[in-house]
Motif scaffolding. Structure first.
Motif, PDB file in Angstrom:
ATOM      1  N   THR A 232      50.930  31.701  50.076  1.00 51.63           N
ATOM      2  CA  THR A 232      50.599  30.765  49.422  1.00 51.63           C
ATOM      3  C   THR A 232      51.090  29.410  50.079  1.00 51.63           C
ATOM      4  O   THR A 232      50.515  28.327  49.992  1.00 51.63           O
ATOM      5  N   LEU A 233      52.282  29.280  49.920  1.00 50.38           N
ATOM      6  CA  LEU A 233      53.178  28.085  50.192  1.00 50.38           C
ATOM      7  C   LEU A 233      52.817  27.667  51.637  1.00 50.38           C
ATOM      8  O   LEU A 233      52.785  26.576  52.015  1.00 50.38           O
ATOM      9  N   GLY A 234      52.910  28.826  52.526  1.00 50.81           N
ATOM     10  CA  GLY A 234      52.423  28.521  53.899  1.00 50.81           C
ATOM     11  C   GLY A 234      51.170  27.876  54.048  1.00 50.81           C
ATOM     12  O   GLY A 234      50.937  27.098  54.817  1.00 50.81           O
ATOM     13  N   GLU A 235      50.231  28.435  53.325  1.00 46.90           N
ATOM     14  CA  GLU A 235      48.619  27.968  53.561  1.00 46.90           C
ATOM     15  C   GLU A 235      48.610  26.312  53.236  1.00 46.90           C
ATOM     16  O   GLU A 235      48.051  25.514  53.909  1.00 46.90           O
ATOM     17  N   MET A 236      49.415  26.160  52.132  1.00 42.93           N
ATOM     18  CA  MET A 236      49.466  24.686  51.562  1.00 42.93           C
ATOM     19  C   MET A 236      50.243  23.955  52.480  1.00 42.93           C
ATOM     20  O   MET A 236      49.772  22.895  52.685  1.00 42.93           O
ATOM     21  N   LEU A 237      51.110  24.288  52.929  1.00 44.16           N
ATOM     22  CA  LEU A 237      52.038  23.619  53.989  1.00 44.16           C
ATOM     23  C   LEU A 237      51.029  23.210  55.286  1.00 44.16           C
ATOM     24  O   LEU A 237      50.870  22.184  56.050  1.00 44.16           O
ATOM     25  N   ASP A 238      50.582  24.364  55.760  1.00 43.15           N
ATOM     26  CA  ASP A 238      49.614  24.304  56.926  1.00 43.15           C
ATOM     27  C   ASP A 238      48.365  23.245  56.775  1.00 43.15           C
ATOM     28  O   ASP A 238      48.070  22.432  57.591  1.00 43.15           O
ATOM     29  N   THR A 239      47.692  23.214  55.640  1.00 39.17           N
ATOM     30  CA  THR A 239      46.708  22.413  55.141  1.00 39.17           C
ATOM     31  C   THR A 239      47.340  20.742  55.269  1.00 39.17           C
ATOM     32  O   THR A 239      46.872  19.949  55.717  1.00 39.17           O
TER      33      THR A 239
ATOM     34  N   TYR B 174      50.653  17.668  50.236  1.00 37.72           N
ATOM     35  CA  TYR B 174      51.272  18.970  49.706  1.00 37.72           C
ATOM     36  C   TYR B 174      51.561  18.976  48.261  1.00 37.72           C
ATOM     37  O   TYR B 174      51.103  19.736  47.276  1.00 37.72           O
ATOM     38  N   LEU B 175      51.890  17.857  47.791  1.00 36.50           N
ATOM     39  CA  LEU B 175      52.096  17.514  46.479  1.00 36.50           C
ATOM     40  C   LEU B 175      50.725  17.532  45.605  1.00 36.50           C
ATOM     41  O   LEU B 175      50.525  18.552  44.693  1.00 36.50           O
ATOM     42  N   SER B 176      49.848  17.089  46.210  1.00 37.85           N
ATOM     43  CA  SER B 176      48.454  17.103  45.500  1.00 37.85           C
ATOM     44  C   SER B 176      47.793  18.637  45.505  1.00 37.85           C
ATOM     45  O   SER B 176      47.374  19.280  44.406  1.00 37.85           O
ATOM     46  N   LEU B 177      48.083  19.456  46.364  1.00 34.85           N
ATOM     47  CA  LEU B 177      47.799  20.920  46.493  1.00 34.85           C
ATOM     48  C   LEU B 177      48.579  21.492  45.515  1.00 34.85           C
ATOM     49  O   LEU B 177      47.947  22.478  44.773  1.00 34.85           O
ATOM     50  N   ASN B 178      49.819  21.379  45.264  1.00 30.79           N
ATOM     51  CA  ASN B 178      50.494  21.975  44.233  1.00 30.79           C
ATOM     52  C   ASN B 178      49.763  21.650  42.662  1.00 30.79           C
ATOM     53  O   ASN B 178      49.806  22.496  42.002  1.00 30.79           O
ATOM     54  N   MET B 179      49.689  20.250  42.552  1.00 30.18           N
ATOM     55  CA  MET B 179      49.222  19.647  41.306  1.00 30.18           C
ATOM     56  C   MET B 179      47.710  20.433  41.018  1.00 30.18           C
ATOM     57  O   MET B 179      47.367  20.795  39.613  1.00 30.18           O
ATOM     58  N   GLU B 180      46.952  20.497  42.185  1.00 32.11           N
ATOM     59  CA  GLU B 180      45.735  21.106  41.929  1.00 32.11           C
ATOM     60  C   GLU B 180      45.814  22.631  41.440  1.00 32.11           C
ATOM     61  O   GLU B 180      44.931  23.197  40.490  1.00 32.11           O
ATOM     62  N   ARG B 181      46.850  23.380  41.976  1.00 34.50           N
ATOM     63  CA  ARG B 181      46.984  24.581  41.381  1.00 34.50           C
ATOM     64  C   ARG B 181      47.402  24.711  39.995  1.00 34.50           C
ATOM     65  O   ARG B 181      47.087  25.699  39.580  1.00 34.50           O
ATOM     66  N   PHE B 182      48.384  23.746  39.587  1.00 35.66           N
ATOM     67  CA  PHE B 182      48.931  23.905  38.360  1.00 35.66           C
ATOM     68  C   PHE B 182      47.860  23.456  37.472  1.00 35.66           C
ATOM     69  O   PHE B 182      47.599  24.206  36.176  1.00 35.66           O
ATOM     70  N   ALA B 183      46.816  22.539  37.781  1.00 34.31           N
ATOM     71  CA  ALA B 183      45.545  22.505  36.910  1.00 34.31           C
ATOM     72  C   ALA B 183      44.676  23.535  36.824  1.00 34.31           C
ATOM     73  O   ALA B 183      44.223  24.189  35.900  1.00 34.31           O
ATOM     74  N   ARG B 184      44.449  24.278  37.717  1.00 33.53           N
ATOM     75  CA  ARG B 184      43.794  25.765  37.801  1.00 33.53           C
ATOM     76  C   ARG B 184      44.349  26.664  36.838  1.00 33.53           C
ATOM     77  O   ARG B 184      43.855  27.362  36.025  1.00 33.53           O
ATOM     78  N   ILE B 185      45.736  26.745  36.777  1.00 31.51           N
ATOM     79  CA  ILE B 185      46.307  27.652  35.891  1.00 31.51           C
ATOM     80  C   ILE B 185      46.237  27.341  34.515  1.00 31.51           C
ATOM     81  O   ILE B 185      46.359  28.190  33.637  1.00 31.51           O
ATOM     82  N   ARG B 186      46.518  25.919  34.292  1.00 32.57           N
ATOM     83  CA  ARG B 186      46.415  25.457  32.939  1.00 32.57           C
ATOM     84  C   ARG B 186      44.952  25.981  32.422  1.00 32.57           C
ATOM     85  O   ARG B 186      44.670  26.178  31.131  1.00 32.57           O
ATOM     86  N   GLU B 187      44.105  25.747  33.272  1.00 38.52           N
ATOM     87  CA  GLU B 187      42.498  26.083  32.952  1.00 38.52           C
ATOM     88  C   GLU B 187      42.199  27.762  32.924  1.00 38.52           C
ATOM     89  O   GLU B 187      41.074  28.120  32.863  1.00 38.52           O
TER      90      GLU B 187
ATOM     91  N   GLU C 115      60.807  30.496  57.461  1.00 39.89           N
ATOM     92  CA  GLU C 115      59.710  29.870  58.084  1.00 39.89           C
ATOM     93  C   GLU C 115      58.919  28.802  57.018  1.00 39.89           C
ATOM     94  O   GLU C 115      58.487  27.920  57.496  1.00 39.89           O
ATOM     95  N   ILE C 116      59.028  28.939  55.731  1.00 38.86           N
ATOM     96  CA  ILE C 116      58.610  27.986  54.855  1.00 38.86           C
ATOM     97  C   ILE C 116      59.382  26.944  54.982  1.00 38.86           C
ATOM     98  O   ILE C 116      58.818  25.774  54.977  1.00 38.86           O
ATOM     99  N   PHE C 117      60.706  26.817  55.059  1.00 45.09           N
ATOM    100  CA  PHE C 117      61.475  25.630  54.964  1.00 45.09           C
ATOM    101  C   PHE C 117      61.337  24.949  56.515  1.00 45.09           C
ATOM    102  O   PHE C 117      61.204  23.829  56.253  1.00 45.09           O
TER     103      PHE C 117
ATOM    104  N   ALA D 293      58.931  20.388  58.790  1.00 48.06           N
ATOM    105  CA  ALA D 293      57.943  19.650  59.890  1.00 48.06           C
ATOM    106  C   ALA D 293      57.067  18.804  59.497  1.00 48.06           C
ATOM    107  O   ALA D 293      56.425  17.938  60.106  1.00 48.06           O
ATOM    108  N   LEU D 294      57.055  18.660  58.034  1.00 43.79           N
ATOM    109  CA  LEU D 294      56.089  17.676  57.464  1.00 43.79           C
ATOM    110  C   LEU D 294      56.493  16.283  57.891  1.00 43.79           C
ATOM    111  O   LEU D 294      55.633  15.332  57.978  1.00 43.79           O
ATOM    112  N   TRP D 295      57.805  16.143  58.274  1.00 46.24           N
ATOM    113  CA  TRP D 295      58.118  14.836  58.880  1.00 46.24           C
ATOM    114  C   TRP D 295      58.189  14.672  60.314  1.00 46.24           C
ATOM    115  O   TRP D 295      58.724  13.524  60.809  1.00 46.24           O
TER     116      TRP D 295
END
Length: 415
Positions: free
Chosen positions: A78-85, A99-112, A141-143, A148-150
């Motif tokens: 899941t982390l790898g997919e978010m980083l690829d996006t 990447y931050l936005s994808l994480n926050m969207e995931r936390f919102a879905r968990i809350r709901e 590989e995740i690291f 590589a985001l930079w």
């Protein structure tokens, strides 16, 4: 519809049913791991959470270790997919924001309750080979993807080190969000994301501020000779292997003492973890108290506190116990430790607010940024090897720059 079509439909339906049940087991197991650790998770508990019997769970996963591995692999995938996006964005800043936005969207879905939380990776190192080797390769590989985001891997060694520090702080900040996001209503998640990204962009220091901290004097004589070394060794092993992975025997072996010597210091393993936390929290609190009472503006005091605690993490007098060791502790003890962590975060928030009023610190959301500072000092333990490849003061400055001056000013590599 012919027999072949019917058979194919049955196979597709059966495959979907199999995947759905397997995913439900993974979600329940991840929940159990987050509450009890991978070693504490049981088939019976997972079966109860899914509404199955234990035999049904073993149909999907033969051994408990197989189930834990699948949970960790799901987290890493899941982390790898978010980083690829995120990598598809045009600039480092846009990639980190995505990447931050994808994480926050995931936390919102968990809350709901539209999604279940991923298994935390704190127990990953407690797995045994060959599983451990495969999982650690996936983590590396995740690291690499996060770094590589930079941009592509730089030839400049200092720049590569800087990108590594940024990647680690970004990952650890997103891992730490679940520890405090419950304090915010769902409609505040966008604001939380914006304030975090503001800190990642610009840091907490005002433009033109210098990194000139003082390493604070927090050394004092031991009340009980040998106890500090014992707690230090225990803290290091618990950080590396998790609460259940660091056995009493292993801690005793690390110090070359008998298992009986352990019980000279403490009555039970839970007591050991609590004492390790107390030592760490006392160290942090003492450092903050010394820093608060030192001279200079609030930026100088705050940067001195950060530098001193990073120096502890990177040196032999460290480490501080990671909050990941909370997994597996009794719930009431875990909550007491989190309460103390939050009290320390509030002290950081107070200094940030005073610094903003004084003009030496940027106006930031002090409650949110204080949690990021907690993540920074907490996670630095994992970067000891990285830090050992350079002078300590440079390692401290480079790691701290990620939140002090933001994640997109490469002048930090020149310090």
């Amino acid at each position: 519809m012919g027999q072949a079509d019917t058979a194919e439909l049955d196979e597709v339906t059966g495959t979907k049913r199999f995947k759905a049940k397997r995913n439900a087991i993974l979600a329940a197991a991840s929940e159990a791991i987050n509450e009890q650790s991978a070693k504490g998770m049981t088939f019976a508990d997972v079966a109860r959470r899914v509404g199955l019997n234990t035999t049904s769970v073993t149909y999907y996963f033969k051994r408990k270790e197989d189930l834990a591995q699948a949970c960790f692999e799901h987290t890493l995938e899941t982390l790898g997919e978010m980083l690829d996006t995120a990598q598809m964005e045009a600039t480092p800043e846009a990639r980190v924001a995505r990447y931050l936005s994808l994480n926050m969207e995931r936390f919102a879905r968990i809350r709901e309750n539209e999604e279940r939380a991923l298994a935390t990776l704190s127990d990953l190192r407690a797995m045994e080979d060959p599983m451990l080797g495969r999982l650690m390769a996936a983590w590396r590989e995740i690291f690499r993807k996060t770094r590589a985001l930079w941009g592509e891997e730089p030839q400049n060694r200092r720049l590569k080190d800087l990108f590594g520090a940024r990647a680690h702080v970004l990952l650890e900040n997103t891992f730490w969000i679940p520890a405090w996001i419950a304090r915010y209503d769902l409609d505040q998640f966008d604001r939380v994301e914006a304030r975090l990204m503001d800190m990642f962009r610009h840091g907490i220091a005002v433009p033109g501020a210098k990194w000139e901290p003082a390493i604070l004097d927090i050394e004092h004589e031991e009340a009980e000779p040998g106890r500090e070394a014992f707690l230090r060794a225990a803290t290091r092993l618990i950080n590396e292997l998790g609460y259940r992975g660091a056995s009493v025997q292993r801690i005793a072996s690390e110090l070359n003492v008998t298992k009986g010597s352990f019980y000279h210091h403490l009555d039970a393993k839970d007591d050991l973890v609590i004492e390790c936390y107390k030592r760490s929290f006392d160290t942090i609190t003492e450092t903050i108290q010394v820093g608060e009472n030192s001279s200079g503006d609030w930026w100088h005091r705050l940067s001195s506190i950060i530098a001193t605690l990073l120096d502890v993490q990177f040196s032999e007098r460290g480490p501080l116990l990671r909050t990941t060791a909370l997994t597996g502790l009794p719930r009431h003890v875990r909550q007491a430790m989190l309460d103390r962590s939050n009290r320390i975060a509030r002290r950081y928030a107070g200094m940030l607010s005073d610094g903003a009023a004084e003009g030496s610190v940027r106006p930031v959301d002090a409650l949110i940024v204080s949690q990021s500072l907690m993540a920074l000092q907490n996670a630095a333990f994992d970067m000891r090897k990285w830090a050992s490849a350079m002078p300590r003061d440079r390692a401290v400055a480079m790691y701290a720059s990620t939140l002090a001056f933001g994640m997109f000013d490469d002048r930090a590599a020149e310090s």
